[in-house]
Design an enzyme around this catalytic site. Structure first.
Site, short mmCIF file in Angstrom:
data_model
loop_
_atom_site.label_atom_id
_atom_site.label_comp_id
_atom_site.label_asym_id
_atom_site.label_seq_id
_atom_site.Cartn_x
_atom_site.Cartn_y
_atom_site.Cartn_z
N CYS A 1 -1.20 -12.90 -12.83
CA CYS A 1 -2.44 -12.27 -13.29
C CYS A 1 -2.22 -10.83 -13.74
CB CYS A 1 -3.49 -12.32 -12.18
SG CYS A 1 -3.03 -11.44 -10.67
N HIS B 1 14.54 -3.38 -12.56
CA HIS B 1 13.15 -3.84 -12.74
C HIS B 1 12.92 -5.13 -11.97
CE1 HIS B 1 9.28 -4.38 -14.70
NE2 HIS B 1 9.62 -5.63 -14.94
#
Length: 436
Positions: free
Chosen positions: A50, A99
Site C-alpha cells: 500500500c 535500500h
C-alpha cells in the site's frame, strides 16, 4: 551484472499515483516476466504494497535495465512514462543493497519499524522463485534482507516505538469520538492488514468488534481470534450504521463504501459522529464520504503525515546502525565471492601438482618407510600453503576495494588457469533450506 532497484513510494509519489501502480499477484508476475523477457535484466522481483511498488533486478546494463523496467511498468500499470518519471527513484549496487535492508527493517515504511513488510518481501521472493524470475543474486539479497529485518525486531527496541497505521488511525478516532472502550468498531476485510487492525483493536479494548468480509469463513476465523463477531459483507449497510469506527482494508479494486452507503448509515445513526480509517490502496472509502456532517475519513496520506511527524528515536538509530554494518558485511562477502572461483582453481592446480610430484617420489623411492613418506607429504603441503597464502589474502583484500577482477586475471595468467577450470568451480551449490 549489477543490482538495480527502481520504484515509487509514499516518500516520492502522491497517493493517486501509488494507487495506479499498486499491483495484485497476477500483475506482479506479469511485470517481472516482461522485465526478464527483455535483454537487459536476468532476474526480477516485484514488491508492491500500500506504500510502495518496487522492482529489484539483476541487470546486464544499468541504463538499458532502467529503460526496460520503466517501459514494463508503464505497460502493466497503463500509466504514462512522463507521469512516472519525476516520481521514480533508482538505486544501484551498494545503495540498492542498503535500500533493500532498510525496507526490510521497516525504516522506510509510513509506520517506522512496522513488521508487515517482512511478510510482503517474503511473499514477493516466493512468487519470484516459483516463476523462475529470481536467481542466485536476488535470492541471496532477499534472504539476507529478511534476516536483517528479523534481527532488527529481535535484537533492537524498534518494536517498542513502532507506531502502526492502525494505531495512528485509532488515535485520531479516539480524539474525535472519545475512549475506545465505549466505541463499536467495524473491520471490513480479513486479510493481513485487516487482521492487524482487528488484533490492535482487541488489544486496546472496545465496546464491540465486528468483522465483515466477503468470505465468511475468514471473517469467522478472524473474529474467533480477536473476540469479535463475524458478519457477511452483504450486511455492510447495517454494520456501518451500528459502527462508531470503521476500519477498511479489503484489497478491492473499487470503492467499498461510497457516498450513498455512508449517507444511509448516517441517517440510521441519527447523525451521531463516525470515523472511517481507510487503510486500503486503492482506497475503500470514497473521498466524498468526508463531506458528510459528523463524519471523518483518515486515509493513508493523512496517517502517513501523522506518523512522519515523530522524531528519530534511539531505537530507530540502533536499527539504522545495524543496517550500515550489515551492508558492509554483505558487500565484503559478495566481493570475496567474485574471486572465489580463481582462488579455488589456483588451489586445485596446486593440489594436482603436489599429487603428481608425490607420486613420482613414491616411484623413485619405493623403499621409503611410511613415517618418512608422511613427513615429506606434510612438508610439501606446508610449503604450498605458505606460498598460496599471500596471493589468496591479497586477492580478497583487493576484491573488497573493487579491484579483485584485475588481480584474479593476473593470477589466472601467471598460473595458466584456463577459463574452463575457473568456471568449473564457480557454479554455486544447489540452494537448500527454506526462507528465514
Amino acid at each position: 551484472m549489477s543490482l538495480v532497484v527502481l520504484g515509487l513510494s509514499h516518500h516520492t509519489a502522491p497517493l493517486p499515483l501509488l494507487e495506479a501502480v499498486s499491483l495484485d499477484d497476477a500483475a506482479r508476475a506479469d511485470l517481472a516476466a516482461r522485465i526478464v523477457g527483455r535483454e537487459n535484466a536476468s532476474e526480477a522481483i516485484v514488491v508492491s504494497t500500500c506504500n510502495r511498488t518496487e522492482i529489484y533486478a539483476e541487470a546486464h546494463t544499468f541504463h538499458g535495465a532502467v529503460a526496460d523496467i520503466t517501459d514494463s511498468l508503464t505497460e502493466v500499470c497503463r500509466v504514462g512514462r512522463d507521469d512516472l518519471r519525476e516520481h521514480l527513484y533508482v538505486h544501484y549496487e551498494d545503495r540498492a543493497i542498503a535500500h533493500a535492508f532498510t525496507v526490510a527493517c521497516g525504516l522506510d515504511s509510513m509506520a517506522v519499524g512496522e513488521a508487515q513488510i517482512l511478510g510482503q518481501m517474503r511473499s514477493a521472493l516466493r512468487a519470484a522463485q516459483k516463476a523462475g524470475h529470481a536467481g542466485s543474486s536476488l535470492n541471496g539479497l532477499f534472504q539476507q534482507a529478511l534476516r536483517v529485518g528479523k534481527r532488527a525486531h529481535t535484537e533492537t527496541g524498534i518494536d517498542s516505538v513502532s507506531v502502526s497505521l492502525v494505531e495512528a488511525g485509532l488515535t485520531r478516532a479516539v480524539a474525535e469520538l472519545g475512549p475506545l472502550s465505549g466505541l463499536r468498531v467495524l473491520v471490513v476485510g480479513a486479510g493481513g492488514m485487516s487482521s492487524l487492525a482487528a488484533a490492535t483493536v482487541a488489544r486496546s479494548g472496545c465496546r464491540e468488534l465486528v468483522i465483515a468480509n466477503r468470505t465468511q469463513s475468514k471473517a469467522r476465523r478472524l473474529a474467533e481470534r480477536t473476540g469479535g463477531r463475524a458478519r457477511p459483507l452483504g450486511e455492510l449497510r447495517e454494520a456501518l450504521a451500528e459502527a462508531d469506527v470503521v476500519i477498511s482494508c479489503t484489497g478491492s479494486t473499487g470503492v467499498v463504501v461510497d457516498l450513498a452507503l455512508a449517507g444511509d448509515a448516517q441517517v440510521a445513526r441519527g447523525g451521531r459522529p463516525q470515523a472511517y480509517i481507510d487503510l486500503a490502496l486503492p482506497h475503500d472509502v470514497a473521498p466524498e464520504v468526508a463531506s458528510l456532517s459528523s463524519v471523518s475519513v483518515a486515509g493513508l496520506a493523512v496517517l502517513g503525515q501523522d506518523l512522519s511527524a515523530g522524531a528519530t528515536t534511539p531505537q530507530v538509530q540502533e536499527v539504522a546502525d545495524l543496517v550500515i554494518a550489515e551492508v558492509a558485511a554483505y558487500l565484503t562477502a559478495r566481493a570475496a565471492e567474485t574471486v572465489a572461483p580463481t582462488v579455488a582453481a589456483l588451489r586445485s592446480r596446486a593440489a594436482e601438482v603436489v599429487a603428481l610430484e608425490l607420486g613420482r617420489l613414491d616411484q623413485r623411492l619405493p623403499g621409503m618407510d611410511d613415517l618418512t613418506r608422511d613427513e615429506v607429504r606434510l612438508a610439501v603441503h606446508r610449503i604450498v600453503e605458505k606460498l598460496l597464502h599471500t596471493p589468496t589474502v591479497r586477492m580478497k583484500e583487493r576484491a573488497t576495494r573493487g579491484h579483485g577482477d584485475d588481480y584474479a586475471q593476473a593470477l589466472r595468467e601467471l598460473f595458466d588457469l584456463s577459463p574452463h577450470e575457473t568456471a568449473a568451480v564457480s557454479v554455486p551449490p544447489p540452494q537448500t533450506g527454506g526462507l528465514p
